[in-house]
Design a protein around this motif. Structure first.
Motif, mmCIF file in Angstrom:
data_model
loop_
_atom_site.group_PDB
_atom_site.id
_atom_site.type_symbol
_atom_site.label_atom_id
_atom_site.label_comp_id
_atom_site.label_asym_id
_atom_site.label_seq_id
_atom_site.Cartn_x
_atom_site.Cartn_y
_atom_site.Cartn_z
ATOM 1 N N SER A 37 50.408 23.564 -45.640
ATOM 2 C CA SER A 37 50.158 24.522 -46.715
ATOM 3 C C SER A 37 48.781 24.299 -47.331
ATOM 4 O O SER A 37 48.113 25.258 -47.715
ATOM 5 C CB SER A 37 51.254 24.437 -47.781
ATOM 6 O OG SER A 37 51.119 23.260 -48.530
ATOM 7 N N ASN B 243 42.081 27.573 -46.028
ATOM 8 C CA ASN B 243 41.600 28.625 -45.133
ATOM 9 C C ASN B 243 41.614 29.983 -45.800
ATOM 10 O O ASN B 243 40.673 30.760 -45.662
ATOM 11 C CB ASN B 243 42.466 28.678 -43.875
ATOM 12 C CG ASN B 243 41.888 27.789 -42.802
ATOM 13 O OD1 ASN B 243 40.736 27.352 -42.919
ATOM 14 N ND2 ASN B 243 42.673 27.506 -41.786
ATOM 15 N N ASP B 244 42.695 30.271 -46.530
ATOM 16 C CA ASP B 244 42.794 31.584 -47.158
ATOM 17 C C ASP B 244 41.736 31.754 -48.224
ATOM 18 O O ASP B 244 41.012 32.751 -48.244
ATOM 19 C CB ASP B 244 44.188 31.770 -47.784
ATOM 20 C CG ASP B 244 45.201 32.191 -46.729
ATOM 21 O OD1 ASP B 244 44.839 32.144 -45.530
ATOM 22 O OD2 ASP B 244 46.324 32.567 -47.089
ATOM 23 N N LYS C 60 46.395 25.987 -45.077
ATOM 24 C CA LYS C 60 46.524 27.428 -45.245
ATOM 25 C C LYS C 60 45.811 27.873 -46.527
ATOM 26 O O LYS C 60 45.069 28.859 -46.544
ATOM 27 C CB LYS C 60 48.018 27.763 -45.303
ATOM 28 C CG LYS C 60 48.344 29.182 -45.697
ATOM 29 C CD LYS C 60 48.267 30.114 -44.521
ATOM 30 C CE LYS C 60 48.631 31.523 -44.950
ATOM 31 N NZ LYS C 60 47.975 32.490 -44.089
ATOM 32 N N PRO D 234 53.033 27.524 -43.506
ATOM 33 C CA PRO D 234 52.989 27.173 -42.089
ATOM 34 C C PRO D 234 52.985 25.650 -41.971
ATOM 35 O O PRO D 234 52.336 24.970 -42.751
ATOM 36 C CB PRO D 234 51.654 27.753 -41.640
ATOM 37 C CG PRO D 234 50.813 27.779 -42.865
ATOM 38 C CD PRO D 234 51.703 27.747 -44.074
#
Ligand SMILES: Nc1ncnc2c1ncn2[C@@H]1O[C@H](COP(=O)(O)OP(=O)(O)O)[C@@H](O)[C@H]1O
Ligand SMILES: [Mg+2]
Lengths: 407, 235
Positions: A43, A49-50, A46, A366
């Protein structure tokens, strides 16, 4: 050595139930910690990255002080040689130029503050996949005179593709900035904050609007791999004049995100530490019993010529078998779970989901699939058992066959 | 030929409030092929004496020479190796390694010594046959009776053909039939393989089989008698 292994193997099964309970506790600890770490680290990855991937990028170069005041006056002249120099730093994939400023956006009836970004359309897409965010109309082309408007803002202003959006603000050095742009496309952001404020223009169009020809507020520098971020940042800091420029990594630009991740991470590590401490005591208890109940036996085999060194190796092999087998079994059990949730991330709902969306993060968890995750847990178990082995070692180091046999 | 030679051996334990002189100025010589018993009441120092001879414990003073080596001068690790190469041990009970079969226990010392598997296998089968346990080869100690366990212990001690075997009350926990059997086996192997046996006992049935009886009292040798062959044989 074969003899030692044979004896060690049979020794661990002398008390079948105790061994199985000990092994199960290790297996459980391994499974739990691998799954937990996989979820946490997944997470974080994620989130980074986001957030980084949607807008910030990994590294940005600004005029010194820009990130704090965010004014159009803190721009720098983007000469080709400057951009070329940044691009030539080892590990840099590409440089994305931007001119950002605040402006009042207005439709026919309503107006609202907005964040205007001048972009090089192709590079911007390469960085953040902006083209894929277009839900209506078309993406910008280089030299375009149109605008891309975030969905939330467009709705608020009651504007659609083909309508005109008016931007009013302050340009470079206090010149007033005003312009009307045809809306070429609508873009969607998961984060409500971004969705209610973003307006994209072509870079040259924006520079004209803000009377900041050839100037940029930021140059986003993307590394080839995430790992190179710090190295490149350090390199840029040494190349660029520190009195004029600032080089910030995403960690420095997004301190709240970094803090949130660190806090969560520390919490996770503390939980694991407690878990392993409990397991360590379990292993230690077993080793303690396995050692103490065999002191007489150790004395006898030592008397007939089985050296203390061999006994120590045997004890080590026993413990290693016990913990390694469990560690491997635990990893094998955790693998399919991690694999499954890596391919089918858990989708969050409710408050947690809202909090993530506000951060600009898609509300999914994820799992991270990385062999190092497994290796670390196995190494922890090995380390824990290595420490518990000190007990039989110290006992065998001073073993006297006579006193051992008198027990 | 002399294989064990003790000169002025003393062992004092200082653990208790009053020091205990478990062995006091013992001089003793044992020759190859002897079948000798150390007898004496409980607490007279038999075990301590055997432990000193076997290099399991260090004397407070005196010298212990085994086949030309003064074992009191060896470091602990060297002493373990010396025991492995030269001395066979049979203790009162729980001699065997619980996780190994009778066959593996018998070959244990030879395996530690690095004897080739084929040779070891031959010797182990021969000895298990001699002690009458050929059919229990694959049993673990827990499946054997006390007498059978002691027989395996004797076979194990004997397998690598040590210079001598030390047995500390090997029959203490056995019934008279098992005692008889074990003693017969030990006496026969002593003859057949010319292995020296030195054992401690306070069991009269065992004493009767010995060809030499060394009596200890309060850590001293009170008497040392050699029996004539017939005497020992007929009891
Ligand atoms: N490790 C020891 N620590 C203290 N005293 C001991 C120790 N070993 C033996 N003794 C004492 O030495 C004396 C002789 O004991 P031992 O050799 O076991 O006699 P035996 O085998 O003839 O019964 C006894 O008084 C015993 O309590
Ligand atoms: Mg005794």
């Amino acid at each position: 050595m074969k003899l030692i292994f044979r004896m060690a193997w049979r020794n661990i099964w002398r008390n079948r139930r105790r061994t199985i309970i000990t092994m199960l506790s290790i297996v459980l600890a391994i499974v739990l910690s691998i799954i937990m770490r996989s979820m946490q680290l997944g997470s974080y990855g994620k989130m980074i990255n986001d957030v980084v991937g949607t807008y910030t990028g990994h590294i940005q170069v600004h005029q010194k002080g820009y990130w704090n005041d965010k004014t159009i006056n803190s721009t720098f002249a983007a000469s080709d040689s400057l951009i070329g120099m940044i691009e030539s730093v080892a590990g840099v994939a590409f440089v994305v130029p931007r001119l950002e400023s605040f402006a009042l956006a207005a439709g026919a009836e309503r107006s609202r503050g907005s964040f205007v970004v001048g972009i090089a359309p192709e590079k911007e897409h390469a960085l953040s996949g902006l083209r894929k965010r277009v839900i209506k109309g078309d993406y910008l082309t280089t030299g375009d005179s149109g605008a891309l408007v975030a969905g939330g803002l467009a709705r608020f202003l009651k504007l659609g593709v083909g309508d005109t959006i008016v931007l009013l603000g302050q340009g470079y050095h206090g010149v007033s900035a005003a312009g009307a742009f045809r809306i070429k496309g609508i873009v969607h952001f998961a984060s409500p904050e971004l969705d209610r404020s973003f307006v994209y223009l072509d870079l040259a169009t924006a520079q004209a609007l803000f009377s900041a020809e050839q100037r940029l507020t930021s140059a986003v520098v993307e590394p080839r791999g995430r790992a190179a971020t710090e190295t490149i940042a350090r390199m840029l800091r040494s190349l660029l004049d520190g009195r004029t420029f600032e080089v910030l990594t995403w960690r420095e630009m997004l301190p709240e995100l970094v803090q949130q991740i660190q806090g969560d991470n520390v919490g996770g590590i503390i939980m694991l530490a407690i878990l392993y401490l409990v397991v360590a005591f379990g292993i230690f208890g077993t080793i303690l019993m396995m050692t103490n109940e065999r002191i007489r036996e150790f004395g006898i085999v030592n008397a007939v010529g089985f050296s203390c060194g061999r006994l120590a190796v045997m004890a080590a092999v026993e413990t290693a078998m016990l913990s390694l087998l469990s560690a491997l079994a635990g990893s094998a059990l955790a693998l399919p779970v991690v694999l499954y949730f890596n391919l089918h991330p858990i989708r969050l709902t409710g408050e947690a989901a809202k909090a993530m969306i506000n951060f600009g993060v898609e509300p999914v968890l994820p799992f991270l699939l990385d062999w190092r995750l497994f290796l670390v847990q196995i190494l922890i178990v090995i380390a824990v058992t290595a420490v518990t082995m000190l007990y039989p070692f110290s006992l065998l180091g001073t073993l006297k066959p006579v006193s051992a046999m008198r027990r | 030929m002399t294989i064990i030679e003790l000169k002025g051996v003393t062992k004092t334990f200082n653990a208790a409030a009053v020091p205990i002189n478990a062995v006091q100025g013992v001089d003793l010589t044992v020759d190859e092929g002897e079948f000798a018993a150390i007898v004496g009441p409980s607490g007279s120092g038999k075990t301590t004496l055997l432990n000193l001879i076997g290099g399991l414990d260090e004397p407070t003073s005196g010298s212990i020479v085994i086949g030309g080596t003064d074992i009191t001068r060896l470091r602990p690790g060297e002493r373990t190796r010396f025991r492995l190469r030269n001395i066979g041990f049979v203790f009162q009970s729980y001699n065997l390694i619980p996780v190994l079969t009778a066959y593996e226990n018998t070959g244990f010392i030879m395996e530690l010594q690095g004897t080739l598997p084929a040779e070891r296998d031959r010797r182990v089968r021969q000895l298990l046959d001699e002690v009458g346990l050929a059919d229990r080869m694959n049993s673990r100690p827990s499946r054997l009776s006390g007498g059978q366990q002691q027989r395996v212990a004797v076979a194990r001690a004997l397998a690598p053909r040590p210079r001598f075997i030390l047995a500390d009350e090997p029959t203490a926990n056995l019934d008279s039939h098992s005692t008889e059997t074990l003693l017969d086996i030990m006496a026969r192997l002593n003859k057949e393989e010319n292995t020296t046996f030195l054992f401690a006992t306070h069991d009269q049935r065992v004493v009767k089989k010995a060809r030499r009886v060394i009596t200890v009292e309060d850590g001293r040798i009170a008497s040392d008698q050699r029996m004539r062959e017939e005497q020992a044989a007929h009891g």
